[in-house]
Write an enzyme that holds these catalytic residues in place. Sequence first.
Site, PDB file in Angstrom:
ATOM      1  N   PHE A 189       0.890  -1.101   0.031  1.00 30.55           N
ATOM      2  CA  PHE A 189       0.071  -0.087   0.000  1.00 30.55           C
ATOM      3  C   PHE A 189       0.757   1.099  -0.162  1.00 30.55           C
ATOM      4  CE2 PHE A 189      -2.348   3.299   1.993  1.00 30.55           C
ATOM      5  CZ  PHE A 189      -3.514   3.686   1.170  1.00 30.55           C
ATOM      6  N   ASP A 237       9.279   2.746   1.810  1.00 29.05           N
ATOM      7  CA  ASP A 237       8.118   3.584   2.199  1.00 29.05           C
ATOM      8  C   ASP A 237       7.884   3.290   3.874  1.00 29.05           C
ATOM      9  OD1 ASP A 237       5.638   4.226   2.958  1.00 29.05           O
ATOM     10  OD2 ASP A 237       4.597   3.557   1.020  1.00 29.05           O
ATOM     11  N   LYS A 270       2.951   9.710   8.494  1.00 32.76           N
ATOM     12  CA  LYS A 270       1.974   9.514   9.550  1.00 32.76           C
ATOM     13  C   LYS A 270       2.620  10.312  10.878  1.00 32.76           C
ATOM     14  CE  LYS A 270      -0.813   5.856   7.853  1.00 32.76           C
ATOM     15  NZ  LYS A 270      -0.363   5.214   6.587  1.00 32.76           N
TER      16      LYS A 270
HETATM   17  C1  LIG Z   1      -0.755   5.288   5.018  1.00 34.09           C
HETATM   18  C2  LIG Z   1       0.187   5.174   4.223  1.00 34.09           C
HETATM   19  C3  LIG Z   1       0.569   5.792   2.859  1.00 34.09           C
HETATM   20  C4  LIG Z   1      -0.382   6.633   2.381  1.00 34.09           C
HETATM   21  O1  LIG Z   1      -0.310   7.976   3.450  1.00 34.09           O
HETATM   22  P1  LIG Z   1      -1.441   9.278   3.042  1.00 34.09           P
HETATM   23  O2  LIG Z   1      -1.131  10.348   4.152  1.00 34.09           O
HETATM   24  O3  LIG Z   1      -2.668   8.410   3.564  1.00 34.09           O
HETATM   25  O4  LIG Z   1      -1.537   9.709   1.757  1.00 34.09           O
HETATM   26  C5  LIG Z   1       1.307   5.410   1.812  1.00 34.09           C
HETATM   27  N1  LIG Z   1       2.043   4.251   2.447  1.00 34.09           N
HETATM   28  C6  LIG Z   1       2.023   3.523   3.655  1.00 34.09           C
HETATM   29  C7  LIG Z   1       3.055   2.478   3.709  1.00 34.09           C
HETATM   30  C8  LIG Z   1       0.950   3.856   4.527  1.00 34.09           C
HETATM   31  O5  LIG Z   1       1.079   3.153   5.654  1.00 34.09           O
END
Ligand SMILES: *Cc1c(COP(=O)(O)O)cnc(C)c1O
Length: 388
Positions: free
Chosen positions: A127, A214, A243
Site C-alpha cells: 500500500f 516506504d 504518519k
Molecule cells: C498510510 C500510508 C500511505 C499513505 O499515506 P497518506 O498520508 O494517507 O497519503 C502510504 N504508504 C504507507 C505504507 C502507508 O501506511
Amino acid sequence: MSALMQTYARLPVTFSHGEGVYLYDTEGRRYLDGIAGIGVNALGHAHPGVTNAIRKQADKLVHSSNLYRIAAQEQLAAALTQVADMESCFFGNSGAEANEAAIKLARLYGHERGIKKPNIVVLEGAFHGRTLATLSATGNRKIQAGFEPLVTGFIRAPRNDVEALRQIAANNPDVVAFLAEPIQGEGGVKVLDSQYLQTARQICTEQGWLFMLDEVQTGNGRTGTYFAYQGLGLMPDVVTTAKGLGNGVPIGACLARGEAARVLGTGQHGSTFGGNPLACAVGLAVLDAIATQQLCANATAMGQLITDTLRADNSIAGQITEIRGKGLMLGIELYKDCGELVQPALDAGLLINVAAGNTIRLLPPLVINAGEARDLALGVADLIRKFN
Ligand SMILES: *Cc1c(COP(=O)(O)O)cnc(C)c1O
C-alpha cells in the site's frame, strides 16, 4: 446523513478530545486508543510538546511559501537527515505525496541514465497511497478498480521472493528502482524477511536501481528504531515517511542520499503547503519528544509486553494463526475474518483496526505505558475469546 462523499464507512462515534493514549467521545465515554489515528498520534493525544509547538508557531507564522527560506523547514530537514543518515529531504503533506516524490525522483534518475520508460518494482500486498501513481504502485486490486487507466511503469513482484527479483533484473533493462514497505501495514502487518530485504538491497546496488523504502507507517519510532531499516542494518537510497512525523499535523517527507539526493532540481517538484513553518515546527517537537522520552525503546518494550500477554493466554491460542510485527506495529491474525470485531471493541471502550480481513492491527501511541499496554492486550484477548 451528511454532505460528505461516502469514501469512508465511519463508525458511529465522534471524539471531542484526548489525553495520552485515551480518547473521549462527545458523551464523555473514554476509549483506550489502540490505533492512534492509524499510526499518526505517536505521542498520543494533546501531547504538551506538540501543543506548545503549535501555539508558539501559530503565534508567529503559519505559512509563508517555498518562494522564501523557512527556518523550521531547514532545521527539520537537518534533524531528519541526521536521524535517518540521509543527505537531503523534500517535504509534502501526506504519505502519498512523499511517495509521489520518490516515484518522480526514481523516474528522473532513470531518464538521466538514458532510460526513456523507467519501471519501478513494487510488491504484492503493498500500500503506497490513493493518488493515481501511488494507487498504481499499490498491490491491491480493490484500491485500483474503477480508476483505470492506471499509471504505467510499475512491475509487480511477489513478497519475499528473491528469485522473482533476479528474474525481473534479468528480463527488464528499464528498471530504475525497487519500492517496498519494510512491514506492509494496510496489507495486514506482513513483515518482509530481513534476508529478502538484504538481498533486494544487494540486487539494487548491482543493477544500479534505487532501493526505496516506504516508511510512512513504520517510521518515526514505530518499530523500535527511528526507521525500520535501522533495525535491519541496511541503508536505502530513498526513504519516505509521514504518519507519525506530525502527530496529526499533516506532513510527509522524502529523504535521499548519494546520487538520489541530488536528482530533483529547481522547478522539478513542489508543494504549496509542503514544509510550511507550522508543520515543520511540530515535526521538530515530535523528533525531540521521540528522542527525549526514549520512545523507540518504549515501542520495543511495550510491543513485547503486548505480544507476551497475548501469547500467554491459552484460552485464545486456538483462534490465532500468528502474531507478527515489530515494536508497536502488531498484527494478530485469526483463523477467520474479524472485521466485525471493531464494533464490540468500541462498545468495550477499545479502538482497534482490522487489516486484510483477518488481522487485528494494533498501532497504539508510542507513549503507552506498561499498565495501558497490558489493558490493551487483555482487552483484545477478551474480544477474541468472545468471538466465535
Ligand atoms: C498510510 C500510508 C500511505 C499513505 O499515506 P497518506 O498520508 O494517507 O497519503 C502510504 N504508504 C504507507 C505504507 C502507508 O501506511
